[in-house]
Design a protein around this motif. Structure first.
Motif, PDB file in Angstrom:
ATOM      1  N   LYS A   1      26.428 -18.227 -14.386  1.00 34.82           N
ATOM      2  CA  LYS A   1      25.813 -17.537 -15.880  1.00 34.82           C
ATOM      3  C   LYS A   1      24.026 -16.901 -15.798  1.00 34.82           C
ATOM      4  N   GLY A   2      23.773 -15.982 -15.449  1.00 31.57           N
ATOM      5  CA  GLY A   2      22.748 -15.288 -15.891  1.00 31.57           C
ATOM      6  C   GLY A   2      22.191 -14.891 -14.442  1.00 31.57           C
ATOM      7  N   ILE A   3      20.860 -14.115 -14.104  1.00 35.04           N
ATOM      8  CA  ILE A   3      21.018 -13.671 -12.770  1.00 35.04           C
ATOM      9  C   ILE A   3      20.426 -14.394 -12.218  1.00 35.04           C
ATOM     10  N   VAL A   4      20.557 -14.578 -10.407  1.00 32.45           N
ATOM     11  CA  VAL A   4      19.485 -15.016  -9.954  1.00 32.45           C
ATOM     12  C   VAL A   4      18.675 -13.579  -8.575  1.00 32.45           C
ATOM     13  N   ILE A   5      17.031 -14.473  -8.775  1.00 36.65           N
ATOM     14  CA  ILE A   5      16.322 -13.427  -8.089  1.00 36.65           C
ATOM     15  C   ILE A   5      15.765 -14.276  -7.278  1.00 36.65           C
ATOM     16  N   MET A   6      15.202 -13.638  -5.975  1.00 37.22           N
ATOM     17  CA  MET A   6      14.937 -14.365  -4.309  1.00 37.22           C
ATOM     18  C   MET A   6      13.169 -13.898  -4.288  1.00 37.22           C
ATOM     19  N   THR A   7      12.435 -15.571  -4.882  1.00 35.29           N
ATOM     20  CA  THR A   7      11.205 -15.449  -5.104  1.00 35.29           C
ATOM     21  C   THR A   7      10.374 -15.100  -3.278  1.00 35.29           C
ATOM     22  N   GLU A   8       9.257 -14.923  -3.484  1.00 36.88           N
ATOM     23  CA  GLU A   8       8.453 -14.622  -2.538  1.00 36.88           C
ATOM     24  C   GLU A   8       8.855 -15.267  -0.765  1.00 36.88           C
ATOM     25  N   ASP A   9       9.172 -16.801  -1.524  1.00 37.29           N
ATOM     26  CA  ASP A   9       9.459 -17.857   0.194  1.00 37.29           C
ATOM     27  C   ASP A   9      10.565 -17.571  -0.022  1.00 37.29           C
ATOM     28  N   SER A  10      11.536 -16.414  -0.522  1.00 38.79           N
ATOM     29  CA  SER A  10      12.985 -16.322  -0.234  1.00 38.79           C
ATOM     30  C   SER A  10      14.001 -17.497  -0.738  1.00 38.79           C
ATOM     31  N   LYS A  11      13.210 -17.818  -1.820  1.00 42.35           N
ATOM     32  CA  LYS A  11      13.944 -18.939  -2.499  1.00 42.35           C
ATOM     33  C   LYS A  11      14.870 -18.069  -3.459  1.00 42.35           C
ATOM     34  N   PRO A  12      16.316 -18.947  -4.525  1.00 46.47           N
ATOM     35  CA  PRO A  12      16.531 -17.859  -4.773  1.00 46.47           C
ATOM     36  C   PRO A  12      16.565 -19.256  -6.644  1.00 46.47           C
ATOM     37  N   VAL A  13      16.180 -18.480  -7.545  1.00 41.43           N
ATOM     38  CA  VAL A  13      15.891 -19.504  -8.582  1.00 41.43           C
ATOM     39  C   VAL A  13      16.788 -18.041  -9.478  1.00 41.43           C
ATOM     40  N   LEU A  14      17.449 -19.064 -10.739  1.00 39.59           N
ATOM     41  CA  LEU A  14      18.509 -18.654 -11.756  1.00 39.59           C
ATOM     42  C   LEU A  14      18.060 -18.400 -12.806  1.00 39.59           C
ATOM     43  N   MET A  15      17.505 -17.186 -13.350  1.00 42.82           N
ATOM     44  CA  MET A  15      17.160 -16.899 -14.610  1.00 42.82           C
ATOM     45  C   MET A  15      17.720 -16.400 -15.650  1.00 42.82           C
TER      46      MET A  15
END
Length: 228
Positions: free
Chosen positions: A72-86
């Protein structure tokens, strides 16, 4: 997962697919390598349902051992290519909404000054046909807009980002030349164009997958993947 070999495959929970950190997706039933679609997302089948996931969502699912369709939510990739859930709320505040009411007076003054400068550039274009300055007013934001496509979760494919930018900037410059476009805020206008562009691409894909031929089984799953 971050400490493991990026070329190692990881099983996606609930799906018969494996994925590596470098973005290679494999169908474990057929052994077939699945390429991302034109928007950088992957098309996966689960029983009779088809899903389209970003690389970030798939990596997040593998890292936390959950099914990607349950997130549930949106996953974005950080600049160091790590997936983060928001959450969607945080995503809108940090990514979608570029301007907040909490902006300082200095920021507001700078924005107004920039708007005045852009207005003068546009006036010179229509009065003196200064194409170079007008074009530069938009192309100067190329790197920021491409970064927005990536950080905003629209796509992680550099080829798609390049194609999207070329399409968007062509439309914008043409709109100015044809006197169909008015803006004194090129950066945020280009961001809106990005959202519109990927919405159009999504509608095109939905129209393709949802055709009567597809529903009748006249087009195979693999053929759909080849067309995307």
């Amino acid at each position: 997962m971050n400490t493991l070999d990026k070329n190692q495959r990881y099983l996606i929970h609930g799906f018969h697919y494996e994925i590596s950190r470098n973005g290679e997706l494999w169908n474990t039933n057929t052994g077939r390598l699945i390429r991302p679609g034109s928007d950088g997302r992957y098309l996966l089948r689960k029983q009779k349902h088809m899903y389209r996931f970003t690389l970030g969502r798939l990596l997040y699912a593998v890292e936390h051992e959950v099914s990607p369709d349950s997130i549930k939510g949106i996953v974005i990739m950080t600049e160091d290519s790590k997936p983060v859930l928001m959450t969607r709320g945080d995503y809108c505040k940090k990514v979608i909404i570029p301007f907040r009411h909490s902006s300082s007076q200095r920021d507001l003054v700078q924005r107004y000054r920039e708007a005045v400068r852009i207005a003068e550039v546009m006036i010179d274009f229509y009065e003196k046909s200064d194409m170079e300055e007008m074009t530069s007013a938009f192309t100067t934001y190329e790197s920021k807009i491409k970064g927005y496509m990536y950080s905003g979760g629209f796509t992680n494919s550099q080829d798609v980002i390049k194609e999207a930018w070329q399409s968007i900037i062509t439309r914008v410059i043409s709109g100015v030349c044809e006197k169909k476009l008015f803006t004194i805020d090129p950066y945020n206008y280009l961001r809106r164009c990005v959202r519109s562009y990927f919405c159009e691409r999504k509608r095109e894909r939905m129209a393709l997958v949802g055709t009567p031929e597809r529903r009748k089984g006249q087009i195979t799953y693999d053929e759909i993947l080849e067309m995307l």
